[in-house]
Design a protein around this motif. Structure first.
Motif, short mmCIF file in Angstrom:
data_model
loop_
_atom_site.label_atom_id
_atom_site.label_comp_id
_atom_site.label_asym_id
_atom_site.label_seq_id
_atom_site.Cartn_x
_atom_site.Cartn_y
_atom_site.Cartn_z
N TYR A 118 -45.54 2.11 30.99
CA TYR A 118 -45.63 2.36 32.22
C TYR A 118 -44.30 2.98 32.85
O TYR A 118 -44.09 2.64 34.01
CB TYR A 118 -46.33 1.60 33.29
N GLY A 119 -43.08 2.94 32.03
CA GLY A 119 -41.86 3.05 32.57
C GLY A 119 -41.31 1.79 33.17
O GLY A 119 -41.53 0.93 32.61
N LYS A 145 -48.98 10.11 26.15
CA LYS A 145 -49.93 8.78 26.20
C LYS A 145 -51.20 8.74 26.40
O LYS A 145 -51.95 7.92 26.10
CB LYS A 145 -49.08 7.72 27.28
N GLY A 161 -43.25 7.78 33.69
CA GLY A 161 -42.28 6.84 34.30
C GLY A 161 -41.35 7.42 35.28
O GLY A 161 -40.31 6.71 35.50
N ASP A 176 -40.30 9.47 28.61
CA ASP A 176 -39.84 8.37 29.32
C ASP A 176 -38.47 8.65 29.63
O ASP A 176 -37.59 8.73 29.05
CB ASP A 176 -40.10 7.20 28.36
N TYR A 211 -42.67 6.11 20.97
CA TYR A 211 -41.70 6.72 22.29
C TYR A 211 -40.69 5.68 22.24
O TYR A 211 -40.32 4.59 22.69
CB TYR A 211 -42.40 6.06 23.69
N THR A 250 -37.93 2.86 24.77
CA THR A 250 -38.80 2.16 25.55
C THR A 250 -39.05 0.63 25.24
O THR A 250 -39.48 0.02 26.00
CB THR A 250 -40.16 2.85 25.66
N ARG A 287 -38.41 -3.31 32.32
CA ARG A 287 -39.57 -2.48 31.91
C ARG A 287 -41.06 -3.08 32.30
O ARG A 287 -41.15 -4.11 32.63
CB ARG A 287 -39.52 -2.42 30.14
#
Length: 461
Positions: free
Chosen positions: A406-407, A43, A435, A268, A398, A401, A293
């Motif tokens: 940011y997880g 990222k 994450g 993630d 990703y 997600t 999330r």
């Protein structure tokens, strides 16, 4: 007899994976990093060159005597602008900020800032050892730590927005320091007051890396390889292979099987829980519900212009943006706009592309609202790309997600304790990255890599 080195496969060449590789390779382990993209960084590739790093000692410890890329400590941390022409600069220096805030909102606000700064320092010092740098912090263990709880106080459990009201009567000042929640993709209406420590961390130094964060990534990779690690780009792992109930290897998309004594996934956790690395890995990492999330983002490239590293245009209504993003799962009608280095523009977006994709007209309206906000403050921007990076793009990069960057969102005081940690329930399988505990941010991802490396060495001395 000397034990032979153990092969450790690290899946993903982001900050966390590279940090783990640096430490493991230096300890004599056989390390192979597998990165499905053709470039390093994870990222970090999406970060603008002007993005600074904090917590410099974390990186100094990783590099040891090796040279880091040249760094410059930023004097101006962020310029905040409103449509009526008001501006407020937050700089490197508590006294200078107190003086500026006093001019902006009066003597009481100046003292409020000093109290706020002291509170952020107290939170950081209370949490650094027993939480941030600990592998598996537990809410029960922390609650029985009398010294730490005394330093935090019950007010630490309140939402950030409420906590800021204790220091700042002016909504605009709360709006400025509520941006701490945005650093981790969360809403200040729900994120815990402990995020005040981000302001303290920034006052310890925000460092501009010459060449941008990607220069730091390349230096980390070079250091790991100098210690003996190997890196394979364009190599996708699709499954974890087991023997006797523990990790024994990694299956690649090209059919190749790589033996491994341990696997660290710099990915993630939500994607792993959704099956990115096969069924066995998914069992060890529960899927993340969409409503847990963090936020995503929309990013445009700008025609470059001379501006501070971070310029933040703020709407008149300080909380409506987060109500729309979090509760209504839609782009804000009046979004805040962050300009980084005069070259990229970003607004926050919900991470629901798998359940509620953003319609094209919403993106068009969002761009118009963001540009209008900046124009009202006297700045007109030209976008170099009509089609920005969107949550859809981040979902493709990703998978699993929904576009979250940011997880898991840091919503509620207990959310941080629910974040995945380095060791999983599958023997030999570990996690790191933004994450994973301790959370989002370049330095925090590096700490997660260190924690994962330590767990590997604990189990394979």
């Amino acid at each position: 007899m000397n034990q032979p080195p153990h092969r450790i496969c690290i899946l993903g060449a982001g900050i966390g994976g590279l940090a783990a590789a640096m430490l493991l390779a230096a300890a004599g382990r056989e390390v192979m990093i597998l990165e499905r993209a053709e470039t390093l960084g994870g990222k970090a590739r999406a970060m603008p060159p002007a993005h600074g790093i904090t917590m410099l000692p974390v990186f100094e410890a990783l590099f040891g005597a090796a040279a880091m890329p040249p760094l410059t400590r930023q004097r101006l941390l962020a310029r905040h602008l409103w449509s009526d022409g008001a501006t407020l600069d937050i700089v490197d220096g508590i006294q200078a900020n107190a003086d500026a805030i006093g001019r902006f909102a009066g003597p009481a606000a100046s003292q409020g800032y000093r109290d706020f700064a002291a509170r952020g320092q107290r939170y950081f010092e209370a949490l650094q050892k027993p939480f941030i740098e600990t592998h598996r912090p537990a809410a029960t263990a922390l609650s029985t730590n009398a010294t730490m709880m005394r330093r935090l106080g019950l007010a630490a459990l309140a939402p950030l927005w409420e906590g800021l009201a204790e220091h700042f009567a002016a909504p605009r000042l709360r709006q400025v320091f509520a941006r701490a929640a945005c650093c981790v993709g969360a809403s200040p209406l729900q994120a815990p007051a402990t995020l005040m420590m981000i302001s303290h961390i920034e006052q310890q130094g925000v460092w501009q890396v010459e060449g941008g964060v990607m220069a730091l990534v390349e230096a980390m990779a070079a250091h790991a390889m100098a210690q003996g690690a190997t890196i394979r780009l364009g190599t996708e792992a699709v499954d974890i292979r087991l023997r006797g109930g523990r990790v024994a290897g990694v299956a690649l998309a090209n059919g190749e099987i790589l033996p491994a004594d341990a696997v660290i996934a710099n990915a993630d956790a939500a994607a792993i829980g959704a099956g990115l690395l096969g069924r066995e890995a998914a069992k060890a990492v529960p899927a993340l519900p969409a409503n847990k999330r963090s936020f995503s983002a929309i990013i445009w490239r700008l025609k470059p212009r001379d501006m501070p590293a971070q310029s933040i245009f703020l709407p008149d209504e300080p909380t409506a943006e987060f109500t729309e993003l979090h509760y209504r799962n839609r782009l804000a009608t009046q979004p805040s706009l962050q300009i980084s280095g005069g070259s990229t523009a970003m607004v926050m977006a919900p991470a629901r592309t798998d359940t509620r994709p953003l319609p094209p007209e919403a993106l068009t309206a969002c761009a118009a609202a963001a540009r209008a906000l900046a124009a009202a403050a006297g700045h007109n921007f030209e976008f170099e790309d009509d089609v920005p990076q969107t949550p859809d793009d981040f979902t493709r990069q990703y998978p699993g997600t929904g576009g979250a960057l940011y997880g898991q969102a840091a919503h509620g005081w207990s959310a941080s304790f629910a974040r995945p940690v380095a060791r999983t329930s599958l023997p030999g399988f570990y996690l790191c990255g933004g994450g994973t505990h301790p959370g989002a941010g370049v330095a925090m991802a590096a700490i997660s890599g260190r924690l994962a490396a330590e767990r590997v060495m604990e189990n394979r001395p």
